[in-house]
Design a protein around this motif. Structure first.
Motif, PDB file in Angstrom:
ATOM      1  N   TRP A 197       0.145  -9.477  -3.959  1.00  0.00           N
ATOM      2  CA  TRP A 197       0.215  -8.132  -4.194  1.00  0.00           C
ATOM      3  C   TRP A 197       1.145  -8.333  -4.748  1.00  0.00           C
ATOM      4  O   TRP A 197       2.124  -8.395  -4.059  1.00  0.00           O
TER       5      TRP A 197
ATOM      6  N   PHE B  80      -1.527   0.417  -7.914  1.00  0.00           N
ATOM      7  CA  PHE B  80      -2.308  -0.736  -8.152  1.00  0.00           C
ATOM      8  C   PHE B  80      -3.144  -0.779  -9.050  1.00  0.00           C
ATOM      9  O   PHE B  80      -3.177  -2.359 -10.192  1.00  0.00           O
TER      10      PHE B  80
ATOM     11  N   TYR C  73       3.052   1.376  -4.420  1.00  0.00           N
ATOM     12  CA  TYR C  73       2.652   0.622  -5.777  1.00  0.00           C
ATOM     13  C   TYR C  73       1.094   1.410  -6.300  1.00  0.00           C
ATOM     14  O   TYR C  73       0.300   0.925  -4.738  1.00  0.00           O
TER      15      TYR C  73
ATOM     16  N   ARG D 291      -0.782  -4.423 -11.310  1.00  0.00           N
ATOM     17  CA  ARG D 291      -1.831  -4.689 -10.245  1.00  0.00           C
ATOM     18  C   ARG D 291      -2.188  -6.184  -9.561  1.00  0.00           C
ATOM     19  O   ARG D 291      -0.935  -6.599 -10.452  1.00  0.00           O
ATOM     20  N   PRO D 292      -2.843  -6.250  -9.113  1.00  0.00           N
ATOM     21  CA  PRO D 292      -2.610  -7.277  -8.256  1.00  0.00           C
ATOM     22  C   PRO D 292      -3.170  -8.975  -8.824  1.00  0.00           C
ATOM     23  O   PRO D 292      -3.645  -8.275 -10.122  1.00  0.00           O
TER      24      PRO D 292
ATOM     25  N   GLU E 200       0.664  -1.347  -0.099  1.00  0.00           N
ATOM     26  CA  GLU E 200       0.050  -0.303  -0.513  1.00  0.00           C
ATOM     27  C   GLU E 200       1.102   1.572   0.286  1.00  0.00           C
ATOM     28  O   GLU E 200       1.011   2.258  -0.659  1.00  0.00           O
TER      29      GLU E 200
END
Length: 404
Positions: A74, A56, A54, A60-61, A51
């Motif tokens: 993640w 997201f 990055y 992307r996860p 958190e």
């Protein structure tokens, strides 16, 4: 908060880091750290909070199934420790992650806090760039540092690069300001076969790292993979007369540039590596992992996995005719007809072109002297290794680019 409970006291530890993205052409650098982690069975003991660093929507996860249970990986940076046995044992702290999207200063400070707590003696950051180098020749690998004394004692280049930089350059400067010796090793990947993986470039980085830290690194199947990669590119070039002609031009330029430097120093390094790999001994030699016992290292509490699946990302963008340009992983590799893409930055300190490695080529416009781009097949490399200490052909070796 940094939790290092359970990590034993390390022996002469060296931190080896690599980051996916613009600093990682052909995934050569990140694959090298993966190889060390796999061969020496590293255990993850910490992970940075995703958190904090990055975006997201950029990285992307990914979702995967673990025994029917849906889980999420993640994008983050993880740290593991490998214990290297032998006559001269030495421990490695491996840092493997993605170039952060934000808060780079805090990111580097957090890594340096780990290095301080673990007693790290030196930080080695691996990178790879796209350059005008033929796939038929040994992969050029340059070693650069911001520390004049370290450059002199370890036969490295002192960085002179000015311009935009990536996380490799920022981390190296952060180490220098914190008084931690830091070195960047950069491999030049042929821009006309920039698609990952590039086992020949990975092998070249590991050979140079082996010389730098004085450990014998088990190579496994990497030499065979490198030979197979080169054979595939040879076959591809043979099917296209323009590509074959362009490769020949690069070979002639490379051979001419290196002729005055083909001295005893490079030959001596190769001979020393050969002797190191043939050293007799009854026990495991340097670079052979010790076996047995439960691991004292903590796993990543967030994922519960030592080696999570790597999120699928496009490889570095191919820029035919560019001098040394690691492309961002978030861009797809264009075909020969698409023209140029964003130029990348090379190793900290020097750019093989002598020009600004950060300028962008307008969409659809092809750089001067461009040749067709080809997808990277598998092929064979007759050499398998690259002479350590080689540097890109000319100019400066930049130290990375903007985040992926």
């Amino acid at each position: 908060m940094i939790e290092l409970e359970g990590v034993p006291e390390l022996i002469d530890p060296v931190m080896v880091a690599a980051f996916e993205g613009w600093n990682d052409a052909g995934d050569a650098a990140s694959t090298a750290v993966d190889h060390l982690d796999r061969e020496w069975k590293g255990e993850v003991f910490a992970a940075l909070d995703a958190e904090d660093y990055y975006d997201f929507q950029v990285n992307r996860p990914t979702v995967f199934l673990d025994n029917g249970v849906r889980k999420i990986t993640w994008p983050t940076t993880r740290l593991s420790v490998v214990r290297v046995g032998g006559d001269k044992p030495r421990d490695l702290v491996l840092v493997r992650g993605i170039e952060p999207s934000m808060r780079w200063r805090s990111f580097c400070n957090e890594l340096l806090a780990f290095a301080h707590e673990l007693g790290v003696e030196m930080v080695v950051i691996l990178g790879a760039l796209l350059g005008d180098t033929p796939h038929t020749r040994p992969v050029p690998v340059s070693g650069v540092t911001s520390d004049p004394d370290l450059a002199r004692t370890m036969d490295l280049e002192e960085t002179r690069y000015e311009g935009p930089t990536g996380i490799v350059g920022i981390l190296q400067e952060a180490c220098t300001h914190a008084g931690v010796p830091a070195v960047s090793l950069w491999a030049a990947v042929p821009h006309y076969v920039s698609q990952p993986p590039n086992p020949k470039a990975t092998l070249a980085l590991l050979n140079r790292l082996e010389d730098l830290i004085g450990l014998r690194i088990p190579l496994g199947e990497l030499p065979e993979d490198a030979r197979a990669w080169q054979l595939g590119v040879d076959q591809l070039a043979a099917e296209d007369s323009e590509v074959a002609e362009y490769v020949q031009t690069l070979e002639e330029a490379r051979d001419t540039a290196e002729l005055p430097e083909a001295s005893g120093e490079a030959i001596a390094r190769e001979f020393e590596r050969y002797l190191r790999r043939r050293e007799p001994g009854t026990g495991p030699g340097p670079g052979v992992a010790t076996e047995g016992g439960d691991s004292p290292f903590l796993r990543d509490p967030g994922s519960g996995r030592t080696r999570p699946p790597k999120p699928e990302q496009p490889g570095p963008e191919s820029v035919p005719g560019a001098e040394a340009v690691p492309g961002p992983e978030t861009e797809a590799v264009p075909e020969a007809e698409d023209g140029g893409g964003p130029s990348g930055e090379g190793p900290s300190g020097e750019s093989p072109s002598g020009e600004d490695p950060e300028r962008e080529n307008p969409p659809g416009e092809r750089p001067s002297g461009e040749k067709p781009t080809r997808e990277n097949p598998t092929g064979e490399d007759p050499t398998g290794e690259s002479p350590s200490g080689e540097t890109p052909e000319r100019g400066e070796d930049p130290d990375g680019g903007s985040g992926a």
